[in-house]
Design an enzyme around this catalytic site. Structure first.
Site: not given
Ligand SMILES: C[S@@+](CC[C@H](N)C(=O)[O-])C[C@H]1O[C@@H](n2cnc3c(N)ncnc32)[C@H](O)[C@@H]1O
Length: 478
Positions: A293-296, A342, A359, A412
């Site tokens: 999320g958000p999917g970029g 998760d 990420d 990031c």
């Molecule tokens: C840094 S963001 C990712 C950005 C994404 N890769 C992009 O480029 O749009 C981290 C994401 O990991 C999710 N997240 C947090 N804990 C998680 C878990 N245990 N399993 C999967 N996703 C998780 C968060 O909700 C968040 O959307």
């Protein structure tokens, strides 16, 4: 009864209604939302701008008004550390005792006085008028008195007075001059190394508004289509990137509206491309984005996977963010799956994937250019909250990839506690994995320079014009 003659009363000034300036009222409302509701400026501002356009009409609230309002909000939030230090010298009580709405108006005034080309008298009078509207006449007089003190000097003059000399306390000097919390200066400097020039360039870059960068999602849009937009120029490093040099309105770009292109910093594009280009023996059919999320990045990975006939599984823990991922991936030319899951308790069998990206959630200290309020919200304690999650997600990613497959660990944030320390700790406990040199994969794209000693890569705003993204690639060996 006394016979002393009464002093004649001064005739009261006729009451004048304060002038309502929609730009400054909007800027004040945005600052209040950020302070009071922990709103994000980049999310709250567009809706306030839309409302102001609707209420005032395009004649009374045009593009220049929107640009000024944006500058006032972003500039005031970014430079808050410097402005607080100056205000502390001009207010006769501790700043913590000043009501937050009053402080917001004062900061807006200081930014106009010291951070814009608005003439001093106009900056003071516009801010006092704003104070009359949103705070009342009494507090407007206080605002007037404080701003007149601020107006006695320019920014350089004030910095000499309120920042300690560099030689006495380098970190505090940089913190005040470049408006970053001291602990953030310290962490960035640890990660960057080098001397005063390097860290100052980075801190300055954090205070500049980044260009809008688009990604043409392969197989769905070409860069030539995006380059037809006004002020569009090719990206520096990613073959899919196009920069809108004068800011631009991404929502007005047809390919963005249709999801064939997106808004994505080049650092994020490079991370996805490096993972996709890492050499692999054997099948290359199943890819996982474990924190999508958000999917970029997922949208770019899914498009690259489609070109190779591979499928992307995009997993995200939060349901509503998984919805955003589904939206970003809709229309992808190849197969993909979005799941709410998760990433530390995988819903898939170990060793199922050829490539895996995590990420991970982090402090975001590498994207301060984009989120002007983030530096003031983050606390050093946040690192401790993220530490186990970051390690857990990398460990599970390594379990999820097949032997010979590759994992990309990205943040990031350039904070060493979120980057190298995590990778080193997890590799110590996971003997069947070895680092892959990520540098040639980026250098091979368009000669991305200054990639350090490897094997991991840290990008920097002042060196690469990207967010400070970190990437480590790890291959599973058994
Ligand atoms: C840094 S963001 C990712 C950005 C994404 N890769 C992009 O480029 O749009 C981290 C994401 O990991 C999710 N997240 C947090 N804990 C998680 C878990 N245990 N399993 C999967 N996703 C998780 C968060 O909700 C968040 O959307």
């Amino acid at each position: 009864m006394s016979d002393t003659p009464r002093r004649p009363r001064r005739p009261a000034k006729p009451h004048r209604r304060p002038r309502k300036d929609p730009v400054r009222i909007l800027a004040f409302e945005a600052l209040r939302a950020v302070d009071e509701r922990d709103a994000y400026a980049n999310l709250v501002l567009p809706s306030l701008l839309r409302k102001a356009r609707e209420k005032e009409g395009p004649e009374r609230f045009d593009g220049r008004d929107a640009a000024l309002a944006t500058e006032l909000v972003y500039g005031t939030l970014r430079r808050r550390g410097t402005y607080d230090a100056i205000l502390a010298a001009c207010v006769d009580r501790p700043l913590k005792d000043v009501d937050p709405p009053v402080l917001d108006v004062l900061s807006l005034g200081v930014h106009q006085l010291l951070g814009t080309r608005i003439p001093s008298h106009a900056a003071v009078s516009a801010t006092v008028e704003l104070a009359r509207v949103v705070l009342g006449d009494g507090r407007a007089r206080f605002v007037n008195a404080v701003l007149r003190r601020v107006a006695r000097d320019d920014l350089d003059g004030w910095l000499e007075k309120v920042a300690p000399p560099y030689d006495e306390d380098p970190e505090e000097h940089l913190a005040v001059v470049h408006s970053h919390p001291r602990w953030v200066v310290s962490a960035l400097w640890d990660s960057l190394g080098g001397g005063r020039t390097d860290i100052e360039e980075l801190l300055r870059a954090d205070n500049e508004r980044p260009e809008v960068t688009l990604v043409a999602r392969p197989g769905r849009a070409g860069t030539e289509e995006l380059l037809r937009e006004e002020s569009a120029v090719p990206g520096r490093w990613s073959p899919y990137a196009v920069r809108l040099a004068e800011g631009g309105e991404p929502g007005a770009v047809a390919a963005v509206r249709e999801g064939r292109a997106g808004v994505q910093d080049e650092g994020s594009q490079l991370v996805a491309l490096a993972l996709a280009n890492a050499p692999l023996d054997g099948p290359d059919e199943k890819w996982l984005d474990g924190c999508a999320g958000p999917g970029g990045k997922a949208a770019l990975l899914a498009a690259l996977a489609a070109e190779r006939g591979a499928v992307l599984v995009a997993a995200e823990k939060q349901h509503h963010r998984a919805g955003l991922v589904a939206r970003a991936l809709a229309g992808n030319p190849g197969p993909y799956q979005v799941i709410t899951a998760d990433g530390t308790r995988p819903a898939w069998r170990p060793g199922s994937f050829d490539r895996v990206l995590v990420d991970v959630p982090c402090t975001g200290l590498g994207a301060l250019r984009r989120r002007p309020e983030a530096r003031w919200r983050r606390r050093p304690e946040d690192l401790e909250v993220f530490a186990p999650l970051q390690r857990g997600l990398l460990r599970t990613a390594l379990e999820s990839v097949r032997v010979g497959g590759v994992v990309g660990y990205a943040t990031c944030s350039p904070h060493p506690a979120e980057t190298r320390a995590v990778v080193a700790d997890v590799l110590k406990q996971f003997p069947g994995a070895e680092p892959v040199d990520a540098r040639p994969l980026l250098a091979g794209l368009a000669g991305v320079p200054d990639l350090g000693d490897g094997p991991d890569v840290q990008l920097w705003p002042h060196r690469h014009g990207t967010d400070a993204m970190y990437l480590a690639l790890v291959r599973r060996t058994r």
